[in-house]
Enzyme design. Structure first.
Site, mmCIF file in Angstrom:
data_model
loop_
_atom_site.group_PDB
_atom_site.id
_atom_site.type_symbol
_atom_site.label_atom_id
_atom_site.label_comp_id
_atom_site.label_asym_id
_atom_site.label_seq_id
_atom_site.Cartn_x
_atom_site.Cartn_y
_atom_site.Cartn_z
ATOM 1 N N GLU A 165 13.451 60.550 15.461
ATOM 2 C CA GLU A 165 14.355 59.980 16.468
ATOM 3 C C GLU A 165 14.867 61.090 17.371
ATOM 4 O O GLU A 165 15.357 62.115 16.912
ATOM 5 C CB GLU A 165 15.513 59.241 15.774
ATOM 6 C CG GLU A 165 16.665 58.843 16.671
ATOM 7 C CD GLU A 165 16.280 57.984 17.878
ATOM 8 O OE1 GLU A 165 15.630 56.952 17.708
ATOM 9 O OE2 GLU A 165 16.645 58.383 19.015
ATOM 10 N N LYS A 223 -0.163 32.385 28.878
ATOM 11 C CA LYS A 223 -1.526 32.910 28.844
ATOM 12 C C LYS A 223 -2.124 32.931 27.431
ATOM 13 O O LYS A 223 -3.329 32.842 27.255
ATOM 14 C CB LYS A 223 -1.614 34.274 29.499
ATOM 15 C CG LYS A 223 -0.841 35.402 28.833
ATOM 16 C CD LYS A 223 -1.086 36.669 29.646
ATOM 17 C CE LYS A 223 -0.274 37.871 29.316
ATOM 18 N NZ LYS A 223 0.610 37.974 28.209
ATOM 19 N N HIS A 232 35.189 29.961 -1.783
ATOM 20 C CA HIS A 232 35.117 30.994 -2.810
ATOM 21 C C HIS A 232 34.127 30.574 -3.878
ATOM 22 O O HIS A 232 34.170 29.420 -4.316
ATOM 23 C CB HIS A 232 36.493 31.197 -3.450
ATOM 24 C CG HIS A 232 36.470 32.188 -4.577
ATOM 25 N ND1 HIS A 232 36.363 33.538 -4.346
ATOM 26 C CD2 HIS A 232 36.503 32.016 -5.928
ATOM 27 C CE1 HIS A 232 36.352 34.172 -5.521
ATOM 28 N NE2 HIS A 232 36.436 33.265 -6.490
ATOM 29 N N GLY A 235 11.582 50.226 14.462
ATOM 30 C CA GLY A 235 11.255 51.298 13.530
ATOM 31 C C GLY A 235 11.897 51.071 12.173
ATOM 32 O O GLY A 235 11.260 51.254 11.132
ATOM 33 N N VAL A 287 9.368 63.560 20.164
ATOM 34 C CA VAL A 287 7.922 63.570 19.965
ATOM 35 C C VAL A 287 7.250 63.843 21.310
ATOM 36 O O VAL A 287 7.595 63.236 22.318
ATOM 37 C CB VAL A 287 7.459 62.218 19.385
ATOM 38 C CG1 VAL A 287 5.942 62.132 19.356
ATOM 39 C CG2 VAL A 287 8.048 62.013 17.999
ATOM 40 N N ALA A 299 -1.353 30.526 21.545
ATOM 41 C CA ALA A 299 -0.182 30.096 20.771
ATOM 42 C C ALA A 299 1.082 30.229 21.606
ATOM 43 O O ALA A 299 1.278 31.228 22.306
ATOM 44 C CB ALA A 299 -0.059 30.942 19.515
HETATM 45 P P1 NAD Z 1 14.987 50.663 20.538
HETATM 46 O O1 NAD Z 1 15.418 50.816 21.933
HETATM 47 O O2 NAD Z 1 15.772 49.842 19.589
HETATM 48 O O3 NAD Z 1 14.830 52.123 19.871
HETATM 49 C C1 NAD Z 1 13.974 53.100 20.403
HETATM 50 C C2 NAD Z 1 14.385 54.469 19.897
HETATM 51 O O4 NAD Z 1 13.350 55.390 20.222
HETATM 52 C C3 NAD Z 1 15.647 54.990 20.559
HETATM 53 O O5 NAD Z 1 16.590 55.317 19.570
HETATM 54 C C4 NAD Z 1 15.166 56.232 21.329
HETATM 55 O O6 NAD Z 1 16.124 57.257 21.348
HETATM 56 C C5 NAD Z 1 13.926 56.642 20.545
HETATM 57 N N1 NAD Z 1 12.953 57.451 21.318
HETATM 58 C C6 NAD Z 1 12.535 57.252 22.590
HETATM 59 N N2 NAD Z 1 11.614 58.194 22.949
HETATM 60 C C7 NAD Z 1 11.439 59.005 21.873
HETATM 61 C C8 NAD Z 1 10.625 60.156 21.612
HETATM 62 N N3 NAD Z 1 9.776 60.660 22.528
HETATM 63 N N4 NAD Z 1 10.702 60.761 20.399
HETATM 64 C C9 NAD Z 1 11.555 60.256 19.453
HETATM 65 N N5 NAD Z 1 12.336 59.168 19.648
HETATM 66 C C10 NAD Z 1 12.288 58.540 20.843
HETATM 67 O O7 NAD Z 1 13.485 50.154 20.639
HETATM 68 P P2 NAD Z 1 12.530 49.362 19.635
HETATM 69 O O8 NAD Z 1 12.908 49.579 18.226
HETATM 70 O O9 NAD Z 1 11.152 49.720 20.100
HETATM 71 O O10 NAD Z 1 12.838 47.847 19.977
HETATM 72 C C11 NAD Z 1 12.516 47.349 21.281
HETATM 73 C C12 NAD Z 1 13.314 46.133 21.646
HETATM 74 O O11 NAD Z 1 12.985 45.058 20.819
HETATM 75 C C13 NAD Z 1 14.785 46.367 21.568
HETATM 76 O O12 NAD Z 1 15.341 45.975 22.795
HETATM 77 C C14 NAD Z 1 15.246 45.466 20.486
HETATM 78 O O13 NAD Z 1 16.497 44.877 20.789
HETATM 79 C C15 NAD Z 1 14.158 44.424 20.378
HETATM 80 N N6 NAD Z 1 14.028 44.023 18.976
HETATM 81 C C16 NAD Z 1 15.062 43.394 18.376
HETATM 82 C C17 NAD Z 1 14.993 43.059 17.047
HETATM 83 C C18 NAD Z 1 16.155 42.374 16.394
HETATM 84 O O14 NAD Z 1 17.016 41.888 17.105
HETATM 85 N N7 NAD Z 1 16.248 42.339 15.064
HETATM 86 C C19 NAD Z 1 13.879 43.397 16.289
HETATM 87 C C20 NAD Z 1 12.851 44.066 16.926
HETATM 88 C C21 NAD Z 1 12.933 44.366 18.277
#
Ligand code: NAD
Length: 459
Positions: free
Chosen positions: A201, A33, A438, A183, A235, A36
């Site tokens: 968190e 959709k 190395h 985050g 939160v 890009a």
């Molecule tokens: P995440 O699941 O990694 O982390 C979300 C965090 O939010 C959890 O620790 C949870 O306990 C917390 N949380 C939930 N509700 C809350 C509240 N009301 N108050 C405070 N904390 C709360 O989710 P994300 O960081 O949004 O990432 C989403 C997805 O995207 C993940 O599945 C991740 O694997 C993927 N992602 C991967 C990469 C990577 O591989 N480098 C990078 C970015 C995103």
């Protein structure tokens, strides 16, 4: 139009599936959709965030780290618009690259929203609506940020990663809801560029799912970098009140800030796909159910990536795309879910594959552990990147590598060796007896593997 295979979605799962199926001789169409190609990962996820992580790291280095090398800079300043433009250029070139690959592999691209319209039929809703037919369909519709009640998104002050990749000025105070991957990565970017960053968190730890020891040690390093963490903090609401953002937390004072990033997880995009037209039902978490060949219960319909069970990772989706395409074309195709790495691109990086210590303990599996710190290693010292360690976990009886966890420089690249080891069923001794150049950071993996047998040389 009739095709052998229609792929719905051109993210890393969908576009890779389309290319692989075309390589195998199928007449393939891919419906997307967005203008890009490349999905969340290329457009508003992995790639733009990595571009900003690199740029912000260099800015931070110029300000705070080059002095240690005897290089003194003055007048370092931030041109955020140029930094964002560079990021957009990288995204643009990569998404165009997929257009080129589609042409090269003769994948027909349709612009619009793909929707099942009955057995063997897929509708493309958009400027030029049309109905296509195909014997096989792969759904690769991806995921979107999870919304939680009480959060009032306005896309300007309270937003998701999409907005946090495009702030037009460095926020004074950025509050991040969720101490997960997004985050931590975007928190690192804006902290390095000068923002005060507070991560709220809900759990008593960050990076849920990663090895606990690693996550705890990583948090200490991030705290030293100035990121503030408030754990066990739920939160309950966040909104912009006209002058500031106000974030309320259970049992605590409201927090005032100028930007809020909500990164509390992602949910599959499985609405509006016309699943009911073929009698396909979602599971309790709104994911499309599949078997080990990525087949849904409906004949000829497959699903891959974030819209099915498993970690929401681009490389997992890619591998599933290849497996589904190969299964359709040849009757074979599978993914080894025990060997899927996971990487957090902070500084230092955090990378992991296989079982964590927590999982091994819970399963009652006896293991031997070898670890080695980067601070003892010559190349890490030369790079000035000595935080962290490699930890190898091997079965106590067979020595088979069960898990490898890295906190340290280039962990995301170093983990590839461990993934290959797990894929090939290697022992820790296999890694330990493999010659490592190395001086390279990879030697830290070798030393950690030696550690499983108490034989590290440099510790
Ligand atoms: P995440 O699941 O990694 O982390 C979300 C965090 O939010 C959890 O620790 C949870 O306990 C917390 N949380 C939930 N509700 C809350 C509240 N009301 N108050 C405070 N904390 C709360 O989710 P994300 O960081 O949004 O990432 C989403 C997805 O995207 C993940 O599945 C991740 O694997 C993927 N992602 C991967 C990469 C990577 O591989 N480098 C990078 C970015 C995103």
């Amino acid at each position: 139009m009739n095709h052998d295979l229609i792929v719905i979605g051109a993210g890393p799962g969908g576009y890779v599936a389309a290319i692989r199926a075309a390589q195998l001789g199928l007449n393939v169409a891919c419906i997307e959709k967005e203008q890009a190609l490349g999905g969340t990962c290329l457009r508003i996820g992995c790639i733009p965030s990595k571009a900003l992580l690199e740029s912000s790291h260099l800015y931070h280095m110029a300000q705070h780290e080059l002095g240690a090398h005897g290089i003194h800079t003055s007048g370092t300043s931030l041109d955020l618009a140029a930094m964002l433009k560079r990021k957009d250029g990288i995204v643009d070139s990569l998404t165009k690259g997929i257009e080129f690959l589609f042409k090269k592999n003769k994948v027909t691209r349709y612009r619009g929203t793909g929707r099942l319209a009955g057995p063997g039929k897929v509708a493309v809703d958009g400027d030029q609506p049309q109905e296509l037919t195909a014997k096989n369909v792969i759904i690769a519709s991806g995921s979107k940020p999870m919304m939680i009640p009480g959060i009032e998104f306005d896309g300007k002050h309270v937003g998701t990663s999409t907005e946090a990749l495009n702030f037009d000025k460095v926020p004074e105070h950025l509050v991040i809801i969720g101490g997960g991957v997004i985050g931590l990565e975007l928190g690192s970017v804006w902290k390095r560029l000068g923002a005060k960053v507070t991560v709220l968190e809900f759990l008593d730890r960050i990076m849920a799912g990663m090895d606990t020891e690693l996550a705890r040690d990583a948090q200490k390093i991030f705290e030293k970098q100035g990121i503030e963490f408030r754990l066990k903090t739920r939160v309950t609401s966040a909104k912009y009140d006209g002058s500031k953002c106000v974030v309320t937390v259970e049992g605590g004072e409201p927090i005032h800030c100028d930007k809020v990033l909500v990164s509390v997880g992602r949910v599959p995009c499985t609405e509006g796909l016309g699943l009911e037209t073929v009698g396909l039902q979602l599971d309790a978490k709104k994911r499309i159910p599949v078997d080990k060949h990525l087949r849904t219960p409906v004949s000829g319909i497959y699903a891959i990536g974030d819209c099915i069970e498993g970690p929401m990772l681009a490389h997992k989706a890619e591998d599933e795309g290849v497996a589904a395409a190969e299964f359709i074309a040849t009757g074979y195709g599978h993914v080894n879910y025990d060997a899927i790495p996971s990487v957090v691109y902070t500084e230092p990086e955090v990378a992991s594959v296989g079982k964590t210590e927590d999982e091994l303990k819970a399963a009652g599996i006896e293991y031997r552990k070898g670890s080695f710190p980067f601070s003892f290693h010559g190349r890490a010292k030369a790079l000035g990147m000595t935080d962290g360690y490699v930890k190898v976990l091997a079965d106590a009886k067979t020595d088979r590598v069960l898990g490898v966890h890295i906190l340290g420089p280039r962990a995301g690249d170093l983990i590839a060796e461990a993934v290959a080891a797990i894929e090939f069923g290697a022992s820790s001794e296999d890694i330990a007896r493999t010659c490592h150049a190395h001086p390279t950071l990879a030697e830290v993996m070798k030393e950690a593997a030696l550690g499983c047998d108490g034989r590290t040389i440099h510790k």
